[in-house]
Design a protein around this motif. Sequence first.
Motif, PDB file in Angstrom:
ATOM      1  N   TYR A  48      -3.934   7.096   5.101  1.00  0.00           N
ATOM      2  CA  TYR A  48      -4.901   6.558   6.060  1.00  0.00           C
ATOM      3  C   TYR A  48      -5.293   7.646   7.047  1.00  0.00           C
ATOM      4  CZ  TYR A  48      -3.527   1.976   4.328  1.00  0.00           C
ATOM      5  OH  TYR A  48      -3.292   0.902   3.521  1.00  0.00           O
TER       6      TYR A  48
ATOM      7  N   GLN B  35      -3.989  11.966  10.014  1.00  0.00           N
ATOM      8  CA  GLN B  35      -3.842  11.126   8.837  1.00  0.00           C
ATOM      9  C   GLN B  35      -2.362  10.896   8.584  1.00  0.00           C
ATOM     10  OE1 GLN B  35      -5.662  13.425   5.694  1.00  0.00           O
ATOM     11  NE2 GLN B  35      -3.669  14.156   5.027  1.00  0.00           N
TER      12      GLN B  35
ATOM     13  N   ASP C 121       0.833  -1.211   0.000  1.00  0.00           N
ATOM     14  CA  ASP C 121       0.000   0.000   0.000  1.00  0.00           C
ATOM     15  C   ASP C 121       0.867   1.261   0.000  1.00  0.00           C
ATOM     16  OD1 ASP C 121       1.043  -0.540   2.417  1.00  0.00           O
ATOM     17  OD2 ASP C 121      -0.759  -0.012   3.570  1.00  0.00           O
TER      18      ASP C 121
ATOM     19  N   GLN D  67      -7.004   8.368  10.792  1.00  0.00           N
ATOM     20  CA  GLN D  67      -7.322   7.751  12.078  1.00  0.00           C
ATOM     21  C   GLN D  67      -7.761   8.885  12.990  1.00  0.00           C
ATOM     22  OE1 GLN D  67      -4.084   5.522  13.865  1.00  0.00           O
ATOM     23  NE2 GLN D  67      -5.376   3.692  13.862  1.00  0.00           N
TER      24      GLN D  67
END
Lengths: 271, 95
Positions: free
Chosen positions: A165, A171, A160, A167
Amino acid sequence: MKILLRCAARLYPARWRNRYGAEFDALIDDISASPADLWDVLADVVRVRTNDSICTYRAAVAVSWSTCRVPVVASFSAHGLVILLIMLATWSHVTTMPLPVVVPLPPPIPDAPPQITDARVFPGALTLYSSLPLQLPAQGDALPLYVASGVGINFLSLPDIGATYRQGSSQYRVWPGQALESFIVRRVLPEYPRLATAHGTMSVFVEYLITLDGAVKILRTSGPKPFTDAAKSAVQDWLYRPLECEHRPCEVVSRVEVRFDEKFARSAMTP
Amino acid sequence: MQDPAIFVLASLADGEKHGYAIMEDIRVFAGVRLGPGTLYGAIARLEQRGWIQAVKTCSRRQPYRLSAEGSQRLKEQLALLGQVVRTGTRRLREA
């Protein structure tokens, strides 16, 4: 005098003469004319002609205004639009110009270090990394501590890579460890746990977060206990320069494999 | 009180008249002789406003008569003048 009065009456506008000319002549026939009457008629001629001129002028102005309204409005609109565009261009040009920002110089990047992890641990690996900064030993020594300590690190290929991402409110992006090597300021290699009872090679996987200030925070590890503790305590002492993603400070997640080789480690520990 | 328009209106108050008759009437009742230019200037303005009307005739001497609006205007103007006259007379008496 009556002839003069009739001549003066001819000075009236045609419209007036058509309406009142005949009866005005009859009046002049009836009265006993005097010079005062002549001046009186001349004064009235001036008044009527002045009024006619004013009315004609007003009519002309009204006509010209109605015919010129469209081009005048168009001209004003075009000029106003041009001025507005110039003002907008000037405004955006001035306001969007970046202000000079004094950016602190990044810490000096150390020279490329020697590969002082134990190359034997990852015999087929193309990238082997060292602890930074590392004081080189005295001349003549061959970096015995790490080269032969039976411990090595290897950055994993991340499926990835580049993903972002989120959270909560924070990020982070996923970057491979190789891409972060130019930002490394301090690296500490794990030591082989002396009390470990495992035999052969042991791999530990560590996922870590590089925070905004460049410090490392361990997110998760996988592997047997004494080795994960050794890898964790070493990786969390790593230090990076603050990272940026698209010109903004950001946090980055990476993963690393730490491999311990019991055979090479034991040989290094025995004098 | 030198407004020729009110003189013409007052002259036509008792019936239609042509220009010369109006001029003579005004000279008699007001003691003012209007010149031909002044007279026809007033007649033209009054006719334009609709306060007097030309009477159909075959003669060169065009008679005029007071219209209803002209009559109303004359009453208003005379009432105003009467108020001015009464006030001025009273104040002169009290002075």
